[in-house]
Write a protein that holds these residues in place. Structure first.
Motif, PDB file in Angstrom:
ATOM      1  N   VAL A  26       0.845  -1.186   0.000  1.00  6.09           N
ATOM      2  CA  VAL A  26       0.000   0.000   0.000  1.00  6.09           C
ATOM      3  C   VAL A  26       0.884   1.242   0.000  1.00  6.09           C
ATOM      4  CG1 VAL A  26      -1.780   1.269   1.233  1.00  6.09           C
ATOM      5  CG2 VAL A  26      -1.830  -1.224   1.185  1.00  6.09           C
ATOM      6  N   GLN A  27       0.643   2.150  -0.931  1.00  4.92           N
ATOM      7  CA  GLN A  27       1.456   3.349  -1.055  1.00  4.92           C
ATOM      8  C   GLN A  27       1.116   4.346   0.060  1.00  4.92           C
ATOM      9  OE1 GLN A  27       3.927   3.628  -3.270  1.00  4.92           O
ATOM     10  NE2 GLN A  27       3.437   1.570  -4.014  1.00  4.92           N
ATOM     11  N   SER A  28       2.152   4.910   0.657  1.00  3.91           N
ATOM     12  CA  SER A  28       1.947   5.910   1.693  1.00  3.91           C
ATOM     13  C   SER A  28       1.608   7.259   1.077  1.00  3.91           C
ATOM     14  CB  SER A  28       3.193   6.022   2.569  1.00  3.91           C
ATOM     15  OG  SER A  28       4.302   6.423   1.783  1.00  3.91           O
ATOM     16  N   GLU A  29       0.977   8.118   1.877  1.00  6.38           N
ATOM     17  CA  GLU A  29       0.597   9.453   1.440  1.00  6.38           C
ATOM     18  C   GLU A  29       1.116  10.481   2.434  1.00  6.38           C
ATOM     19  OE1 GLU A  29      -3.561   9.846   0.708  1.00  6.38           O
ATOM     20  OE2 GLU A  29      -3.707   7.922  -0.347  1.00  6.38           O
ATOM     21  N   PRO A  30       1.370  11.702   1.991  1.00  8.78           N
ATOM     22  CA  PRO A  30       1.876  12.726   2.919  1.00  8.78           C
ATOM     23  C   PRO A  30       0.778  13.261   3.825  1.00  8.78           C
ATOM     24  CG  PRO A  30       1.571  13.660   0.726  1.00  8.78           C
ATOM     25  CD  PRO A  30       1.312  12.187   0.603  1.00  8.78           C
ATOM     26  N   ARG A  31       1.154  13.656   5.043  1.00  6.85           N
ATOM     27  CA  ARG A  31       0.213  14.278   5.966  1.00  6.85           C
ATOM     28  C   ARG A  31       0.067  15.755   5.639  1.00  6.85           C
ATOM     29  NH1 ARG A  31       3.454  11.506   9.624  1.00  6.85           N
ATOM     30  NH2 ARG A  31       4.446  13.491  10.161  1.00  6.85           N
ATOM     31  N   ILE A  32      -1.053  16.323   6.058  1.00  9.81           N
ATOM     32  CA  ILE A  32      -1.264  17.761   5.850  1.00  9.81           C
ATOM     33  C   ILE A  32      -0.788  18.569   7.053  1.00  9.81           C
ATOM     34  CG2 ILE A  32      -3.205  17.385   4.299  1.00  9.81           C
ATOM     35  CD1 ILE A  32      -5.089  18.015   6.624  1.00  9.81           C
ATOM     36  N   ALA A  33      -0.552  17.897   8.196  1.00  9.94           N
ATOM     37  CA  ALA A  33      -0.084  18.580   9.401  1.00  9.94           C
ATOM     38  C   ALA A  33       0.617  17.565  10.296  1.00  9.94           C
ATOM     39  CB  ALA A  33      -1.246  19.249  10.142  1.00  9.94           C
ATOM     40  N   ASP A  34       1.298  18.051  11.313  1.00  7.95           N
ATOM     41  CA  ASP A  34       2.062  17.194  12.230  1.00  7.95           C
ATOM     42  C   ASP A  34       1.619  17.409  13.673  1.00  7.95           C
ATOM     43  OD1 ASP A  34       3.656  16.074  10.182  1.00  7.95           O
ATOM     44  OD2 ASP A  34       4.957  17.832  10.199  1.00  7.95           O
ATOM     45  N   GLY A  35       0.319  17.400  13.892  1.00  8.50           N
ATOM     46  CA  GLY A  35      -0.206  17.579  15.234  1.00  8.50           C
ATOM     47  C   GLY A  35      -0.023  16.347  16.098  1.00  8.50           C
ATOM     48  N   GLU A  36      -0.350  16.474  17.376  1.00  9.66           N
ATOM     49  CA  GLU A  36      -0.292  15.372  18.337  1.00  9.66           C
ATOM     50  C   GLU A  36      -1.529  15.452  19.218  1.00  9.66           C
ATOM     51  OE1 GLU A  36       3.348  15.794  20.479  1.00  9.66           O
ATOM     52  OE2 GLU A  36       4.574  14.977  18.852  1.00  9.66           O
ATOM     53  N   ILE A  37      -2.311  14.370  19.259  1.00  6.15           N
ATOM     54  CA  ILE A  37      -3.546  14.382  20.053  1.00  6.15           C
ATOM     55  C   ILE A  37      -3.754  13.050  20.761  1.00  6.15           C
ATOM     56  CG2 ILE A  37      -4.740  16.051  18.564  1.00  6.15           C
ATOM     57  CD1 ILE A  37      -6.304  13.692  17.371  1.00  6.15           C
ATOM     58  N   GLY A  38      -4.569  13.120  21.808  1.00  3.72           N
ATOM     59  CA  GLY A  38      -5.057  11.932  22.491  1.00  3.72           C
ATOM     60  C   GLY A  38      -6.555  11.830  22.270  1.00  3.72           C
ATOM     61  N   LEU A  39      -7.056  10.623  22.109  1.00  5.79           N
ATOM     62  CA  LEU A  39      -8.473  10.402  21.805  1.00  5.79           C
ATOM     63  C   LEU A  39      -9.131   9.598  22.915  1.00  5.79           C
ATOM     64  CD1 LEU A  39      -8.280   9.420  18.018  1.00  5.79           C
ATOM     65  CD2 LEU A  39      -8.640  11.684  19.000  1.00  5.79           C
ATOM     66  N   ASP A  40     -10.295  10.074  23.346  1.00  8.50           N
ATOM     67  CA  ASP A  40     -11.121   9.337  24.304  1.00  8.50           C
ATOM     68  C   ASP A  40     -12.467   9.059  23.640  1.00  8.50           C
ATOM     69  OD1 ASP A  40     -11.871   8.397  27.100  1.00  8.50           O
ATOM     70  OD2 ASP A  40     -13.402   9.920  26.736  1.00  8.50           O
ATOM     71  N   VAL A  41     -12.724   7.803  23.305  1.00  6.33           N
ATOM     72  CA  VAL A  41     -13.991   7.452  22.669  1.00  6.33           C
ATOM     73  C   VAL A  41     -15.073   7.349  23.734  1.00  6.33           C
ATOM     74  CG1 VAL A  41     -12.943   6.262  20.714  1.00  6.33           C
ATOM     75  CG2 VAL A  41     -13.423   4.985  22.805  1.00  6.33           C
ATOM     76  N   GLY A  42     -16.303   7.609  23.340  1.00  6.71           N
ATOM     77  CA  GLY A  42     -17.405   7.573  24.299  1.00  6.71           C
ATOM     78  C   GLY A  42     -18.737   7.386  23.615  1.00  6.71           C
ATOM     79  N   LEU A  43     -19.797   7.534  24.381  1.00  9.11           N
ATOM     80  CA  LEU A  43     -21.154   7.374  23.865  1.00  9.11           C
ATOM     81  C   LEU A  43     -21.839   8.724  23.649  1.00  9.11           C
ATOM     82  CD1 LEU A  43     -22.356   4.361  26.037  1.00  9.11           C
ATOM     83  CD2 LEU A  43     -21.346   4.321  23.760  1.00  9.11           C
ATOM     84  N   GLU A  44     -21.514   9.700  24.470  1.00  8.20           N
ATOM     85  CA  GLU A  44     -22.078  11.036  24.277  1.00  8.20           C
ATOM     86  C   GLU A  44     -21.524  11.650  22.994  1.00  8.20           C
ATOM     87  OE1 GLU A  44     -22.549  15.326  26.651  1.00  8.20           O
ATOM     88  OE2 GLU A  44     -21.265  13.726  27.440  1.00  8.20           O
ATOM     89  N   TYR A  45     -20.213  11.516  22.800  1.00 10.36           N
ATOM     90  CA  TYR A  45     -19.531  11.939  21.574  1.00 10.36           C
ATOM     91  C   TYR A  45     -18.809  10.733  20.996  1.00 10.36           C
ATOM     92  CZ  TYR A  45     -20.260  16.547  23.664  1.00 10.36           C
ATOM     93  OH  TYR A  45     -20.824  17.648  24.240  1.00 10.36           O
ATOM     94  N   PHE A  46     -18.638  10.746  19.686  1.00  7.95           N
ATOM     95  CA  PHE A  46     -17.901   9.648  19.050  1.00  7.95           C
ATOM     96  C   PHE A  46     -16.489   9.574  19.611  1.00  7.95           C
ATOM     97  CE2 PHE A  46     -15.345   7.812  15.599  1.00  7.95           C
ATOM     98  CZ  PHE A  46     -16.020   6.618  15.428  1.00  7.95           C
ATOM     99  N   TYR A  47     -15.822  10.729  19.668  1.00  2.00           N
ATOM    100  CA  TYR A  47     -14.564  10.827  20.400  1.00  2.00           C
ATOM    101  C   TYR A  47     -14.366  12.270  20.838  1.00  2.00           C
ATOM    102  CZ  TYR A  47     -12.003  13.003  16.474  1.00  2.00           C
ATOM    103  OH  TYR A  47     -11.582  13.856  15.498  1.00  2.00           O
ATOM    104  N   SER A  48     -13.577  12.436  21.884  1.00  2.00           N
ATOM    105  CA  SER A  48     -13.150  13.749  22.340  1.00  2.00           C
ATOM    106  C   SER A  48     -11.633  13.749  22.333  1.00  2.00           C
ATOM    107  CB  SER A  48     -13.669  14.038  23.751  1.00  2.00           C
ATOM    108  OG  SER A  48     -15.083  14.015  23.781  1.00  2.00           O
ATOM    109  N   ASP A  49     -11.033  14.815  21.796  1.00  2.00           N
ATOM    110  CA  ASP A  49      -9.567  14.841  21.751  1.00  2.00           C
ATOM    111  C   ASP A  49      -9.004  15.754  22.827  1.00  2.00           C
ATOM    112  OD1 ASP A  49      -9.614  17.495  20.830  1.00  2.00           O
ATOM    113  OD2 ASP A  49      -9.538  16.893  18.732  1.00  2.00           O
ATOM    114  N   SER A  50      -7.697  15.717  22.967  1.00  2.00           N
ATOM    115  CA  SER A  50      -7.013  16.473  24.022  1.00  2.00           C
ATOM    116  C   SER A  50      -6.991  17.971  23.751  1.00  2.00           C
ATOM    117  CB  SER A  50      -5.576  15.952  24.171  1.00  2.00           C
ATOM    118  OG  SER A  50      -4.905  15.955  22.918  1.00  2.00           O
ATOM    119  N   ASN A  51      -7.411  18.374  22.554  1.00  2.00           N
ATOM    120  CA  ASN A  51      -7.489  19.804  22.230  1.00  2.00           C
ATOM    121  C   ASN A  51      -8.858  20.393  22.536  1.00  2.00           C
ATOM    122  OD1 ASN A  51      -4.829  19.747  21.226  1.00  2.00           O
ATOM    123  ND2 ASN A  51      -5.557  19.045  19.223  1.00  2.00           N
ATOM    124  N   GLY A  52      -9.784  19.564  23.015  1.00  2.51           N
ATOM    125  CA  GLY A  52     -11.110  20.044  23.382  1.00  2.51           C
ATOM    126  C   GLY A  52     -12.170  19.868  22.315  1.00  2.51           C
TER     127      GLY A  52
END
Length: 401
Positions: A175-201
């Motif tokens: 599978v050929q790789s593709e370039p990213r559009i940004a180099d951010g860093e996040i943490g994800l918390d999946v849940g039922l109220e929201y599909f996911y919430s990240d560390s950036n709010g």
């Protein structure tokens, strides 16, 4: 490896032939399981022995002989996968049930290897050349299979779904790789109220596909029992009911794939929870909602797109990520109904955002001890079944820290 899927246009005669091939595959698999169960303890039943047994079945049953020999081997390989998984669970002393191989009652696919089929020069038609009588099948789809060599096709599978038949091609390509559009860093918390919430709010909305379609699904289910058993109208009602569930399943898959792609394309590091969904759904109060949000599929696509975009995907234990304060580290007890984190240190955040920050910090703290990216080697952690354009075997997956 890459899987490309096409919709198959078949006649009534071809439908009967495909169903017969699928039933034959189920018969061979179940006979192989019985052969393993009845074998004496001193006999060593392995993959090769089951393949040899498929040859014996071809000599004994005419309808088995009509199926391509490699398709028969694929059927015994399915049996061996179940047997080998049972042995592995026993050796690793997996808690609970070990997954003893069971007889199959609802097989919906037949799989050919490198023989038993021939692809048309336009690569929009495929002919199955065994004696089951399937013949030439027209393919509908937008995948670019014509750009790949026929030699790269290692498996061809005919799959039966509620809305018809599909043909899947398994290609042995990188599978050929593709370039990213940004180099951010996040943490994800999946849940039922929201599909996911990240560390950036940010909170990704939960689409709740099943809940939206539940009224129509229940109505379709009621219509089944209003039809007389054995009648054609009852069969059609069951087909309508199955198509509604299939639509919800596809919506979940496409949503999880789209969201995971966006996350990995915009972030160089993605930290998420190593959840055991199988145990979580044992809570009957939340099982329907957990299945509807498709956490396992989301994680699967995260791991795939992390490789595709050269991102780093790290799975961390979820213990106490919701209770711990992301600012001072104190434990603040909360029930599931408490949606706001309030700590004595003055930190006040939405519960899932606080958990996402803890997940991100946990991944960053342990990153130096165990980190694997798209150029390293890791242990496979992919979950679920085969998806369209999914990597079936990758060099790198997310490590459990």
């Amino acid at each position: 490896m890459l899987v490309l899927e096409y919709k198959a246009v078949v006649s009534k005669k071809q439908k009967l032939a495909i169903n017969e091939a699928i039933r034959t595959t189920q018969f061979i698999r179940n006979k192989a399981i019985r052969y393993w169960m009845d074998a004496p303890k001193e006999a060593k039943i392995n993959k090769i022995a089951l393949n040899n047994y498929s040859t014996a079945l071809r000599k004994e049953f005419k309808f088995v002989e009509e199926l391509n020999s490699m398709a028969c081997q694929s059927a015994t390989e399915r049996a061996w996968i179940a047997i080998d998984r049972f042995y592995s669970n026993c050796q690793s002393q997996k808690p609970g049930k070990k997954g003893f191989p069971r007889f199959q009652k609802d097989n919906r696919s037949v799989e050919y290897k490198t023989s038993g089929w021939s692809l048309h020069s336009t690569k929009r038609r495929i002919t199955f050349t065994d004696k089951k009588g399937i013949g030439e099948v027209k393919l509908l789809g937008k995948w670019d299979i014509h750009t790949y060599s026929v030699k790269s096709i290692k498996r061809v599978r005919i799959l039966k779904r509620a809305d018809g038949f599909y043909v899947q091609f398994c290609l042995a390509i990188e599978v050929q790789s593709e370039p990213r559009i940004a180099d951010g860093e996040i943490g994800l918390d999946v849940g039922l109220e929201y599909f996911y919430s990240d560390s950036n709010g940010y909170h990704e909305p939960n689409p709740r596909f099943l809940k939206k379609a539940e009224k129509a699904i229940k109505y379709a289910q009621k219509q089944i029992y209003k039809k007389e058993k054995g009648r054609n109208q009852r069969r059609k009602a069951r087909a309508r009911y199955a198509r509604k569930h299939l639509r919800v399943n596809r919506q979940r898959s496409e949503h999880a794939k789209r969201v995971a792609r966006n996350v990995c394309k915009a972030n160089a590091l993605v930290v998420y929870e190593d959840l055991n969904v199988k145990n979580l759904v044992k809570n009957h109060c939340l099982a329907k909602s957990i299945n509807d949000v498709a956490w396992a599929a989301f994680r699967q696509w995260l791991e795939y797109f992390a490789v595709k975009f050269g991102s780093w995907a790290v799975a961390v234990p979820p213990h106490y990520t919701s209770q711990k304060c992301s600012d001072c580290g104190a434990i603040v007890k909360k029930t599931l109904s408490t949606r706001t984190h309030k700590c004595s240190c003055g930190c006040e955040l939405q519960r899932d955002t606080n958990a996402a920050i803890n997940i991100f910090n946990l991944g960053k703290n342990r990153l130096g001890h165990s980190r694997i990216n798209a150029t390293g080697d890791g242990t496979a952690t992919l979950l679920g079944a085969t998806l369209v354009e999914q990597v079936l075997s990758m060099n790198v997956e997310s490590p459990r820290l």
